[in-house]
Design an enzyme around this catalytic site. Structure first.
Site, PDB file in Angstrom:
ATOM      1  N   HIS A 131      15.240  40.797  -4.244  1.00  0.00           N
ATOM      2  CA  HIS A 131      16.511  40.839  -4.978  1.00  0.00           C
ATOM      3  C   HIS A 131      17.551  39.959  -4.281  1.00  0.00           C
ATOM      4  O   HIS A 131      18.276  39.213  -4.934  1.00  0.00           O
ATOM      5  CB  HIS A 131      17.062  42.273  -5.019  1.00  0.00           C
ATOM      6  CG  HIS A 131      16.288  43.253  -5.846  1.00  0.00           C
ATOM      7  ND1 HIS A 131      15.896  44.477  -5.355  1.00  0.00           N
ATOM      8  CD2 HIS A 131      15.840  43.207  -7.135  1.00  0.00           C
ATOM      9  CE1 HIS A 131      15.265  45.150  -6.303  1.00  0.00           C
ATOM     10  NE2 HIS A 131      15.197  44.406  -7.393  1.00  0.00           N
ATOM     11  N   LYS A 149      13.525  56.078 -15.492  1.00  0.00           N
ATOM     12  CA  LYS A 149      12.662  56.203 -14.314  1.00  0.00           C
ATOM     13  C   LYS A 149      13.249  57.269 -13.400  1.00  0.00           C
ATOM     14  O   LYS A 149      14.448  57.486 -13.380  1.00  0.00           O
ATOM     15  CB  LYS A 149      12.623  54.877 -13.558  1.00  0.00           C
ATOM     16  CG  LYS A 149      12.217  53.698 -14.401  1.00  0.00           C
ATOM     17  CD  LYS A 149      12.428  52.401 -13.635  1.00  0.00           C
ATOM     18  CE  LYS A 149      12.037  51.208 -14.483  1.00  0.00           C
ATOM     19  NZ  LYS A 149      12.320  49.938 -13.824  1.00  0.00           N
ATOM     20  N   ARG A 153       8.696  36.935 -10.836  1.00  0.00           N
ATOM     21  CA  ARG A 153       7.866  36.825  -9.631  1.00  0.00           C
ATOM     22  C   ARG A 153       6.528  36.199  -9.948  1.00  0.00           C
ATOM     23  O   ARG A 153       5.994  35.400  -9.193  1.00  0.00           O
ATOM     24  CB  ARG A 153       7.638  38.215  -9.020  1.00  0.00           C
ATOM     25  CG  ARG A 153       8.859  38.777  -8.361  1.00  0.00           C
ATOM     26  CD  ARG A 153       8.742  40.261  -8.181  1.00  0.00           C
ATOM     27  NE  ARG A 153       8.843  40.949  -9.469  1.00  0.00           N
ATOM     28  CZ  ARG A 153       9.017  42.242  -9.599  1.00  0.00           C
ATOM     29  NH1 ARG A 153       9.060  43.013  -8.531  1.00  0.00           N
ATOM     30  NH2 ARG A 153       9.134  42.786 -10.782  1.00  0.00           N
ATOM     31  N   SER A 198      10.477  47.042  -5.629  1.00  0.00           N
ATOM     32  CA  SER A 198      11.021  48.303  -5.109  1.00  0.00           C
ATOM     33  C   SER A 198       9.943  49.387  -5.142  1.00  0.00           C
ATOM     34  O   SER A 198       9.806  50.170  -4.216  1.00  0.00           O
ATOM     35  CB  SER A 198      12.221  48.757  -5.940  1.00  0.00           C
ATOM     36  OG  SER A 198      13.247  47.796  -5.904  1.00  0.00           O
TER      37      SER A 198
HETATM   38  N1  LIG Z   1      10.820  40.391  -5.206  1.00  0.00           N
HETATM   39  C1  LIG Z   1      11.570  39.970  -6.214  1.00  0.00           C
HETATM   40  N2  LIG Z   1      11.865  38.661  -6.321  1.00  0.00           N
HETATM   41  C2  LIG Z   1      12.583  38.206  -7.371  1.00  0.00           C
HETATM   42  N3  LIG Z   1      13.041  38.953  -8.362  1.00  0.00           N
HETATM   43  C3  LIG Z   1      12.785  40.260  -8.302  1.00  0.00           C
HETATM   44  C4  LIG Z   1      12.059  40.838  -7.227  1.00  0.00           C
HETATM   45  N4  LIG Z   1      11.967  42.175  -7.441  1.00  0.00           N
HETATM   46  C5  LIG Z   1      12.612  42.400  -8.615  1.00  0.00           C
HETATM   47  N5  LIG Z   1      13.098  41.254  -9.125  1.00  0.00           N
HETATM   48  C6  LIG Z   1      13.831  41.058 -10.372  1.00  0.00           C
HETATM   49  O1  LIG Z   1      15.080  41.679 -10.260  1.00  0.00           O
HETATM   50  C7  LIG Z   1      15.443  42.258 -11.517  1.00  0.00           C
HETATM   51  C8  LIG Z   1      15.697  43.726 -11.311  1.00  0.00           C
HETATM   52  O2  LIG Z   1      14.514  44.362 -10.919  1.00  0.00           O
HETATM   53  P1  LIG Z   1      14.421  45.933 -10.717  1.00  0.00           P
HETATM   54  O3  LIG Z   1      15.371  46.356  -9.652  1.00  0.00           O
HETATM   55  O4  LIG Z   1      12.989  46.273 -10.549  1.00  0.00           O
HETATM   56  O5  LIG Z   1      15.011  46.511 -12.059  1.00  0.00           O
HETATM   57  P2  LIG Z   1      14.297  46.683 -13.473  1.00  0.00           P
HETATM   58  O6  LIG Z   1      14.258  48.174 -13.641  1.00  0.00           O
HETATM   59  O7  LIG Z   1      15.231  46.010 -14.425  1.00  0.00           O
HETATM   60  O8  LIG Z   1      12.946  46.059 -13.409  1.00  0.00           O
HETATM   61  C9  LIG Z   1      14.291  41.936 -12.465  1.00  0.00           C
HETATM   62  O9  LIG Z   1      14.595  40.742 -13.161  1.00  0.00           O
HETATM   63  C10 LIG Z   1      13.128  41.718 -11.551  1.00  0.00           C
HETATM   64  O10 LIG Z   1      12.191  40.835 -12.137  1.00  0.00           O
HETATM   65 MG   LIG Z   2      11.346  46.289 -12.025  1.00  0.00          MG
END
Ligand SMILES: Nc1ncnc2c1ncn2[C@@H]1O[C@H](COP(=O)(O)OP(=O)(O)O)[C@@H](O)[C@H]1O
Ligand SMILES: [Mg+2]
Length: 175
Positions: free
Chosen positions: A19, A43, A92, A130
């Site tokens: 992130h 979730k 990703r 996450s």
């Molecule tokens: N390791 C990572 N590298 C780049 N982008 C990420 C990574 N992990 C999550 N994201 C991106 O960050 C955004 C938020 O992810 P996340 O916190 O999992 O929330 P959501 O519930 O919307 O998936 C999404 O666009 C996800 O693809």
């Molecule tokens: Mg996600």
């Protein structure tokens, strides 16, 4: 002056270095990035929204054009309220693409003026989520380098609490 603001929405349960990699890239391109935590997540989160705000706030102290917010309801409504022109999302791997494309098209249908921008993180974060961080940590594996140090500290406290309550529960059922 014409400034461009982007919303980076997500669960951030908890914030990872993936992130943060994306936030750093977004902060270079946009005048302002609002990291927006979705409140009404279906979730079952490990951290409360308040805890996630605290962790993200700490994580972005080095950026003067990044702020943290929370929202519920439609992302497009929040984006309009914030007068943002763009939504930032991360891709990703190809597995992210299908869902992200659906969301982007739906959001375009709901708000034609809003553009979704996809960025890819550094390759070393392309497998970080996450969910996986939580799973590995709960099973005793190291997540060092994948999340900021203060997130590891919070994970330790949270997982210790969980184990404590399991022990309490099992000791009452099996005296
Ligand atoms: N390791 C990572 N590298 C780049 N982008 C990420 C990574 N992990 C999550 N994201 C991106 O960050 C955004 C938020 O992810 P996340 O916190 O999992 O929330 P959501 O519930 O919307 O998936 C999404 O666009 C996800 O693809
Ligand atoms: Mg996600």
């Amino acid at each position: 002056m014409n400034t461009v603001k982007a919303i980076y929405p997500g669960s951030f349960d908890p914030v990872t270095n993936g992130h943060l990699d994306l936030i750093a890239r977004g902060a270079k391109i946009f005048d302002h990035v609002v990291v927006a935590i979705l409140k009404n997540a279906t979730k079952n989160p490990l951290f409360t929204v308040e805890e996630r705000v605290e962790m993200l706030t700490e994580a972005v102290t080095g950026f003067d054009n990044v702020s943290i917010a929370t929202f519920d309801g439609l992302l497009v409504d929040f984006a309009r309220q914030q007068q943002a022109q763009a939504v930032l999302r991360g891709i990703r791997a190809i597995s992210d693409y299908e869902y992200e494309l659906q969301m982007a098209h739906m959001n375009r249908r709901l708000a034609r003026e809003l553009e979704t921008i996809f960025l890819m993180p550094d390759a070393r974060y392309s497998f970080v989520s996450s969910r996986l961080v939580k799973e590995v940590f709960e099973l005793g594996g190291s997540v060092e380098g994948l999340v900021p140090p203060f997130v590891i500290r919070r994970l330790k406290v949270r997982v210790a609490d969980h184990n404590g309550s399991h022990e309490a529960a099992s000791s009452t059922s099996n005296p």
